[in-house]
Design an enzyme around this catalytic site. Structure first.
Site: not given
Ligand code: MG
Ligand code: ADP
Length: 442
Positions: A71, A135, A189
């Site tokens: 995203r 992440s 994250d």
């Molecule tokens: Mg996630």
């Protein structure tokens, strides 16, 4: 006969209070090793950032890579704990990028940034700081630099391990002539999730992910991060990314061993393999296959249905545990779809029990690890702690968060009311933007 099989599975997956306490002790010992740089299963990665004050201001872009989706967000921090609603766009990360050439992966990401800026009509003359949520285990060397230690969660792009991922992104952006965006901060994250909540909630000092993978970060005194001391002298606190998915002081059973042997990262991410969305369905599959072989389940027919690794998703377990009607008709339909036409009610009850056992262990191991992290900061639980948690397993798996709460109550007694676990949905991207703001103010 079935009862016997079920009992032995129950036993193999049991995490009584005594085992949770043992996990907490082992966790503290591994945390200590990780903070002082000796070999251990917890990397305890310094992030070079502390939580925000809530007064940071400005417009930022964030890029969130590390799970099922990728995203890009644009948002404005207004100060006074206020954040505009992020404008975001989701991009599909084709599987070919996961295992292909690393340069292609970063070129694709940079291309998405270009598309995002164009799509939002964002002026090329306007400068933006970008927060990059990445992440995976990264050895951070500063707020905007860090080398990838290893891939997890099924990623395997070539030529990235050992490289500075901020540099790779900067180079890819330059290659696309996106010159008005600077990567100002690198975040995990967990850190993004914690920071997004902490912007408005001063009690928030832990971030947890329970999604495709699992991990947690927390606030630590810099004086306790022994491995930093040669380069750093300042006092205060810093967020530490534990990389707890790799914790390995856990009791594994025969199914865990088969799962690990068939995985692309054998021997690592042991806690993750017992807890996260990428693996719970797979544990169920291995148990079901075993019980079918023993002719205890589905009369031993259709064993081929469970033959393929990864074919039984964690979402199916969620669906199974959501079916509360007496005859379990939803489950019957699910198995029909998977290719098992005839299931008996007893089969279905057995499957539901297996789901409860597998998810129950996951929730109790998660709770024990979380308790260890909280106790590392505050052994007696003398103050309130908000735990920001993101991920579909925590959010959507029926009863998962409740079972974590009751395990925390077993561990802490009534003081567990000082711990509030809150869902911080999609906090990781938002948090990366906040970290970019913190970076700008340092
Ligand atoms: Mg996630
Ligand atoms: P990510 O961790 O990739 O950012 P999520 O937090 O959505 O994304 O986690 C995705 C993982 O959660 C997948 O492994 C998936 O199997 C699992 N998952 C998705 N939906 C559910 C659900 N309803 N119940 C349990 N697990 C789920």
């Amino acid at each position: 006969m079935t009862l016997q099989e079920l009992k032995s599975i129950e036993k193999a997956f049991d995490v009584p209070l005594s085992e949770m306490k043992r996990i907490i002790r082992a966790f503290h010992s591994e945390m200590g090793k990780g903070l002082s740089d000796s070999d251990g299963s917890l990397k305890m990665i310094p992030t070079y950032v502390d939580r925000p004050t809530g007064d940071e201001k400005g417009k930022f872009i964030a890029l969130d890579l590390g799970g099922t989706n990728f995203r890009i967000l644009e948002m404005e921090l207004k100060g006074g704990k206020n954040i505009s609603k992020p404008v975001s766009r989701q991009f599909v990360l084709d599987r070919k990028y996961l295992a292909g050439d690393g340069k292609a992966l970063f070129d694709f990401i940079a291309g998405c940034v270009e598309i995002f800026l164009k799509g939002k009509g964002i002026d090329k003359a306007a400068h933006f700081d970008l927060g990059f949520t990445f992440s995976f285990p990264v050895e951070q060397t500063g707020i905007a630099s860090g080398r990838l230690l290893r891939w997890t969660k099924g990623f395997n792009a070539k030529g990235v391990i050992g490289k500075d991922v901020v540099r790779l992104l900067d180079e890819a952006l330059a290659g696309k002539h996106v010159n008005n965006v600077k990567v100002a901060a690198l975040a995990n994250d967990t850190v993004g999730t914690m920071v997004a909540r902490a912007y408005e909630d001063p009690d928030c000092d832990v971030g947890v992910i329970l999604g495709t993978g699992t991990n947690a970060c927390y606030r630590e005194y810099i004086s306790n991060i022994k491995k930093l001391h040669s380069g750093m002298t300042y006092a205060g606190q810093m967020i530490v990314n534990t990389e707890w998915g790799n914790f390995n002081k856990l009791r594994t059973n025969s199914y865990d061993k088969i799962l690990d042997e068939g995985s692309g990262n054998r021997g690592s991410q042991i806690l993750e393999k017992m807890v996260s969305g990428m693996y719970l369905g797979e544990i169920f599959r291995l148990i079901a296959k075993d019980l079918m072989k023993k002719k205890v389940l589905f009369a031993g027919t259709n064993i081929g249905v469970f033959g393929k690794r990864g074919c039984f998703k964690t979402e199916y377990m969620s669906a199974i545990e959501s079916d509360h009607s007496a005859g379990l008709p939803d489950m019957a339909r699910l198995f029909k779809k998977l290719g098992i036409k005839d299931t008996t009610l007893r089969d279905r009850q057995l499957c539901r029990n297996i789901c409860r056992i597998v998810s129950g262990r996951a929730s109790r191991i998660s709770a024990a690890a979380l308790a260890a992290v909280i106790m590392k900061m505050d052994r007696e639980l003398s103050r309130k702690h908000t735990i920001a948690i993101d991920g579909s397993v925590f959010e959507k798996y029926p009863g998962f968060s409740d079972r974590m709460r009751s395990a925390l109550k077993e561990i802490f007694g009534n003081r567990s009311s000082r711990v509030s676990m809150v869902l911080a949905k999609d906090g990781s991207g938002k948090g990366a933007a906040i970290i970019a703001a913190v970076a700008g103010s340092l």
